[in-house]
Enzyme design. Structure first.
Site, PDB file in Angstrom:
ATOM      1  CD  GLU A   1      41.610 -25.543  27.727  1.00 55.07           C
ATOM      2  OE1 GLU A   1      41.959 -26.120  26.690  1.00 55.07           O
ATOM      3  OE2 GLU A   1      42.297 -25.489  28.759  1.00 55.07           O
TER       4      GLU A   1
HETATM    5  C1  LIG Z   1      40.263 -15.678  30.785  1.00 57.53           C
HETATM    6  C2  LIG Z   1      40.880 -16.280  29.573  1.00 57.53           C
HETATM    7  C3  LIG Z   1      41.987 -17.094  29.707  1.00 57.53           C
HETATM    8  C4  LIG Z   1      42.626 -17.587  28.571  1.00 57.53           C
HETATM    9  N1  LIG Z   1      43.798 -18.300  28.718  1.00 57.53           N
HETATM   10  C5  LIG Z   1      44.507 -18.600  27.588  1.00 57.53           C
HETATM   11  C6  LIG Z   1      45.821 -19.170  27.699  1.00 57.53           C
HETATM   12  O1  LIG Z   1      46.324 -19.419  28.797  1.00 57.53           O
HETATM   13  N2  LIG Z   1      46.511 -19.409  26.549  1.00 57.53           N
HETATM   14  C7  LIG Z   1      45.982 -19.145  25.314  1.00 57.53           C
HETATM   15  O2  LIG Z   1      46.653 -19.369  24.332  1.00 57.53           O
HETATM   16  N3  LIG Z   1      44.733 -18.636  25.183  1.00 57.53           N
HETATM   17  C8  LIG Z   1      43.998 -18.346  26.291  1.00 57.53           C
HETATM   18  N4  LIG Z   1      42.742 -17.790  26.152  1.00 57.53           N
HETATM   19  C9  LIG Z   1      42.186 -17.573  24.840  1.00 57.53           C
HETATM   20  C10 LIG Z   1      40.969 -18.396  24.499  1.00 57.53           C
HETATM   21  O3  LIG Z   1      41.335 -19.691  24.166  1.00 57.53           O
HETATM   22  C11 LIG Z   1      40.262 -17.650  23.350  1.00 57.53           C
HETATM   23  O4  LIG Z   1      39.623 -16.536  23.953  1.00 57.53           O
HETATM   24  C12 LIG Z   1      39.290 -18.482  22.607  1.00 57.53           C
HETATM   25  O5  LIG Z   1      39.982 -19.358  21.783  1.00 57.53           O
HETATM   26  C13 LIG Z   1      38.337 -17.651  21.762  1.00 57.53           C
HETATM   27  O6  LIG Z   1      38.986 -16.677  21.009  1.00 57.53           O
HETATM   28  P1  LIG Z   1      38.422 -15.184  20.971  1.00 57.53           P
HETATM   29  O7  LIG Z   1      38.128 -14.777  22.363  1.00 57.53           O
HETATM   30  O8  LIG Z   1      39.368 -14.376  20.200  1.00 57.53           O
HETATM   31  O9  LIG Z   1      37.037 -15.297  20.225  1.00 57.53           O
HETATM   32  P2  LIG Z   1      36.795 -15.339  18.645  1.00 57.53           P
HETATM   33  O10 LIG Z   1      37.658 -16.355  18.031  1.00 57.53           O
HETATM   34  O11 LIG Z   1      36.851 -13.965  18.120  1.00 57.53           O
HETATM   35  O12 LIG Z   1      35.305 -15.883  18.578  1.00 57.53           O
HETATM   36  C14 LIG Z   1      34.166 -15.043  18.718  1.00 57.53           C
HETATM   37  C15 LIG Z   1      32.926 -15.896  18.615  1.00 57.53           C
HETATM   38  O13 LIG Z   1      32.836 -16.495  17.321  1.00 57.53           O
HETATM   39  C16 LIG Z   1      32.630 -17.877  17.437  1.00 57.53           C
HETATM   40  N5  LIG Z   1      33.263 -18.555  16.306  1.00 57.53           N
HETATM   41  C17 LIG Z   1      34.488 -18.354  15.792  1.00 57.53           C
HETATM   42  N6  LIG Z   1      34.684 -19.159  14.749  1.00 57.53           N
HETATM   43  C18 LIG Z   1      33.571 -19.895  14.598  1.00 57.53           C
HETATM   44  C19 LIG Z   1      33.156 -20.910  13.695  1.00 57.53           C
HETATM   45  N7  LIG Z   1      33.920 -21.366  12.721  1.00 57.53           N
HETATM   46  N8  LIG Z   1      31.925 -21.438  13.856  1.00 57.53           N
HETATM   47  C20 LIG Z   1      31.124 -20.987  14.832  1.00 57.53           C
HETATM   48  N9  LIG Z   1      31.465 -20.041  15.699  1.00 57.53           N
HETATM   49  C21 LIG Z   1      32.669 -19.503  15.593  1.00 57.53           C
HETATM   50  C22 LIG Z   1      33.236 -18.259  18.761  1.00 57.53           C
HETATM   51  O14 LIG Z   1      32.641 -19.437  19.263  1.00 57.53           O
HETATM   52  C23 LIG Z   1      32.896 -17.040  19.597  1.00 57.53           C
HETATM   53  O15 LIG Z   1      31.607 -17.197  20.103  1.00 57.53           O
HETATM   54  C24 LIG Z   1      42.096 -17.317  27.285  1.00 57.53           C
HETATM   55  C25 LIG Z   1      40.946 -16.532  27.157  1.00 57.53           C
HETATM   56  C26 LIG Z   1      40.339 -16.007  28.279  1.00 57.53           C
HETATM   57  C27 LIG Z   1      39.146 -15.135  28.102  1.00 57.53           C
END
Ligand SMILES: Cc1cc2nc3c(=O)[nH]c(=O)nc-3n(C[C@H](O)[C@H](O)[C@H](O)COP(=O)(O)OP(=O)(O)OC[C@H]3O[C@@H](n4cnc5c(N)ncnc54)[C@H](O)[C@@H]3O)c2cc1C
Length: 760
Positions: free
Chosen positions: A454
């Site tokens: 989220e």
């Molecule tokens: C257990 C689990 C359940 C989930 N359930 C769902 C679901 O039901 N439906 C769904 O659609 N998604 C779901 N997700 C996805 C979740 O919303 C994403 O994992 C989340 O949005 C982060 O994306 P990412 O993991 O690819 O990290 P990335 O986007 O790769 O981010 C990596 C890091 O960079 C930071 N970052 C990125 N951009 C910026 C910025 N502009 N400024 C500062 N920091 C930044 C982030 O904060 C993070 O620390 C789930 C994820 C998990 C792990």
């Protein structure tokens, strides 16, 4: 004198005569403003405009109306909701064996799935008219919290259908036909939903999803219709492995102009049965070893009719705004509920363990080092509960407050991380050895999940809280941005002109007020309450002014660059967040009848928030690139230094004292912690050992005294000391029996699981 008169008249003409002011002041400023404007993408603009401003707006205005805070109704469960808590939730909790679920089955048992569906756990937010439970946000939050204190896996399974997803989207945007079909099916568990936004290439930057939907003609149910050809590849999707209906977000295109002349329609959400040809539910993920369902889904050239778009074809391209508006539920209800549950569990169990566990002849809770960590657990837990209740209360006002829910999501999940770290440190080996007796480990393993979902926390803190807060909550900035974006430049200038004058007045007022409040230490500020909390209202009002002024100055000096200067803007976000947190604690204290016993917890949170505000400002001034401005600003706001301190040791000790003995305060402040059914349960066992050890205090003291006087042996195991004390007539036979029982419980409570060779 004549010169002064000429100056005053010139100024009056410049400011007072609209055409002159507009031409000579507003127009050039408007030009510069347009140039330094942060370039907003369409998705950012939609996110900015979506949702509501609530108490955050008051905090950003520099003069919060505290009466208004206390007039928001106290959120509480109604009779139906309380009955559900007492019956269905308690029945569910008794069915959950979290060790078995996570380590052995790696799934909820079938009878638990059936019970969840049959009792409407997945339909808490669906209105009764569609067969759902129609519960309030505070009930949803309290139920999820209580389940989470027992099993994170079960709590996540329950929370997801009640958060952002098909149910929520249908209720807000669904056509009548869609609602009539889907909502009853989701309510009675015939269908299990998931919502897929994230993919391998788009996580935080969800607006950049590469998944497409192309408008075309195709065949559906034997007829040729206009529909959408979908291609998607999603991962991390909760409930996807068991979902029967998939909510899908994709970018929609209309290259052949079948719907109109717009070729790039934008992000769109559709609802697709997973049995539909071409829909693939892929492999399952294994998030931190937790057993809730999470996995992938993909589809290649899957054709769906247009009316599967949530809200129908009229809502094509409006998906991003829909998602942003509905994010509040997940951020403001579900994740805060999980975080608060860890606080209640950690407070109750750490209080018990640090009493039961003895080293160097004393309960470890008597050591000040342990007390420092335990006070943090207790203090933060009070803050967690206050924020959980206040934020759910905002959602129950039918608001979608994007900034405060982002604050709650970020800070509460971080606070729960701190709380669990401290609880682990105090439990030490007792928390590390996995097994049925370990009530902390799964919560600890789950922390990074809450931090990531989220809106991952770094992004939420650095980009969303202040970025959105500054534009949404500021009394003028959003309107100024809208004026600057007005394609009719003359009309835009007219709007801007009216706003500019008021904005300048606002900034000047804040400047003088900050200086005055700094010089007087806010002594003349009004407080809505008398007594021990009065000083906090005064200081918070002062810091609200300081935020308003600093935000204006930084936007003026840095313009669009402020968006990239995340380290700076995050600190201003921290100020806003701690103002919100502190407000929540003050409201919680008042709403619960200003209980004397709560005061150490209130002092802890308020002092901590003010100290954090001071720290954030200090870091901001130290790093603000315009050095002269930073120095002047700091002197103006804090003429005698920052001066806010973290809570003093005696407050910490009062918190430990309240949570280290059985009683109503401890019960009230940890009410979400499930205690199981007696000694057979890991939390029940710890609680019972703690209670019996407290009850045995008079006899234990008598035994200690007898040992000191040499009447019975010293430095022998407790069991032997009890037997000798009985023989020496120091305790009666009945008391000795109770003491032996207590001692057995104590030993079991400090024991950990072990496994025979080959058993693992
Ligand atoms: C257990 C689990 C359940 C989930 N359930 C769902 C679901 O039901 N439906 C769904 O659609 N998604 C779901 N997700 C996805 C979740 O919303 C994403 O994992 C989340 O949005 C982060 O994306 P990412 O993991 O690819 O990290 P990335 O986007 O790769 O981010 C990596 C890091 O960079 C930071 N970052 C990125 N951009 C910026 C910025 N502009 N400024 C500062 N920091 C930044 C982030 O904060 C993070 O620390 C789930 C994820 C998990 C792990």
């Amino acid at each position: 004198m004549t010169l002064l008169l000429i100056l005053v008249i010139t100024l009056a003409v410049l400011i007072g005569v609209t055409p002159i002011r507009r031409a000579l002041i507003s127009a050039p400023v408007f030009k510069v403003f347009k140039k330094i404007l942060p370039p907003l993408s369409e998705t950012e603009q939609q996110a900015m405009e979506a949702g509501d401003v609530w108490w955050d707006g008051e905090l950003f205005k520099g003069k919060p109306d505290w009466q208004q805070l206390h007039q928001y109704p106290k959120p509480k469960l109604n009779e139906d909701e309380q009955a559900f808590m007492d019956e269905q939730v308690e029945t569910l909790l008794a069915m959950l064996d979290d060790y078995d679920i996570v380590q052995n089955k790696r799934d909820l048992p079938e009878q638990v799935w059936d019970y969840l569906k049959q009792e409407g756990f997945f339909a808490m937010i669906i209105p009764k008219s569609y067969g759902g439970r129609g519960f309030s946000a505070i009930a949803n939050s309290t139920i999820v919290s209580r389940i989470a204190s027992r099993s994170l896996t079960a709590a996540v399974t329950v929370m997801v259908p009640n958060s952002l997803g098909p149910g929520e989207l249908l209720m807000h945007y669904g056509t009548d036909q869609q609602k009539d079909y889907w909502l009853p099916r989701l309510a009675d568990g015939r269908d299990v939903p998931c919502f897929a936004l994230t993919g391998p290439e788009a996580g935080s930057d969800a607006g950049g999803i590469p998944d497409t939907g192309v408008i075309c003609r195709g065949e559906f149910e034997g007829k040729e219709v206009i529909g959408i050809r979908l291609n998607w590849d999603k991962r991390y999707i909760t409930l996807s492995p068991v979902a029967t209906v998939l909510g899908l977000a994709f970018k929609m295109f209309d290259p052949d102009a079948l719907l109109g002349d717009k070729k790039e329609i934008g992000i769109t959400c559709a609802l697709i049965p997973t049995s539909h040809p071409g829909v693939e539910i892929g492999d399952r993920h294994f998030p931190m070893g937790m057993a809730f369902m999470n996995g992938t889904t993909y589809g290649k050239d899957v054709f769906i009719p247009l009316d599967w778009i949530i809200g129908g074809p009229d809502y094509a391209g409006r998906g991003w705004r829909m998602l942003v508006e509905c994010l509040s539920a997940g951020r403001g209800i579900s994740l805060p509920a999980l975080a608060t549950a860890t606080g209640h569990l950690a407070s109750r169990m750490t209080g018990a363990y640090s009493y039961v566990r003895q080293q160097f002849g004393l309960s470890i809770g008597k050591f000040e080092g342990v007390q420092e960590a335990f006070a943090r657990i207790g203090g933060l837990t009070y803050g967690l509960e206050a924020m959980r209740v206040m934020t759910a209360g905002a959602i129950d006002l039918k608001l979608s407050p994007g900034v405060v829910t982002a604050i709650a999501k970020y800070h509460m999940t971080e606070m729960s991380r701190t709380v669990l770290n401290d609880a682990f440190d105090i439990h030490a080996g007792r928390a590390i050895q996995l097994g049925p007796k370990n009530y902390l480990a799964h919560g600890y393993m789950g922390v990074p999940i809450s931090i990531t979902v989220e809106g991952a926390n770094i992004l939420t803190r650095n980009l969303m809280i202040f970025g959105q807060g500054a534009t949404r909550c500021h009394p003028y900035v959003l309107a100024e941005l809208q004026a600057a974006a007005n394609p009719d430049t003359d009309e835009g200038l007219k709007q801007f002109d009216g706003l500019l004058l008021r904005h300048v007045g606002f900034a000047l007022g804040n400047t003088f007020s900050c200086l005055w409040q700094g010089l007087t230490a806010a002594a003349f500020n009004k407080s809505p309450m008398a007594g021990e909390t009065a000083r906090y209202y005064k200081q918070l009002s002062r810091m609200s002014r300081a935020l308003a002024l600093t935000a204006d100055i930084s936007m003026l000096m840095l313009g669009g660059d402020l968006k990239r200067k995340e380290m700076l803007s995050a600190r201003l976000g921290d100020v806003l967040s701690h103002l919100y947190m502190a407000s929540a604690v003050l409201k919680f204290y008042e709403d619960n009848g200003r209980q004397q016993a709560d005061l150490p917890f209130v002092h802890y949170n308020l002092q901590r928030s003010l100290a954090e505000i001071g720290r954030a400002f200090d870091g901001f001034f130290a790093n603000f690139p315009a050095r002269a401005v930073a120095v002047v600003l700091k002197r103006l706001i804090f003429p005698f230094g920052i001066g806010y301190k973290m809570p003093a040791d005696d407050i910490c000790m009062d918190i430990c004292d309240a949570l280290s003995k059985p009683g109503v305060i401890r019960d009230r402040l940890t009410h979400l912690c499930y205690l199981g059914k007696g000694e057979q349960d890991p939390t029940g066992l710890m609680e019972q050992a703690f209670v019996e050890m407290h009850q045995a205090q008079p006899q234990l003291k008598a035994i200690l005294l007898a040992q000191r006087d040499g009447k019975i042996s010293r430095k022998v195991p407790m069991e032997q000391a009890i037997t000798e004390a009985e023989a020496a007539g120091i305790v009666t036979a009945e008391q000795a029996e109770q003491l032996h029982h207590m001692n057995k419980l104590r030993f079991e409570a400090i024991s950990v699981d072990s496994f025979k060779p080959g058993q693992l």
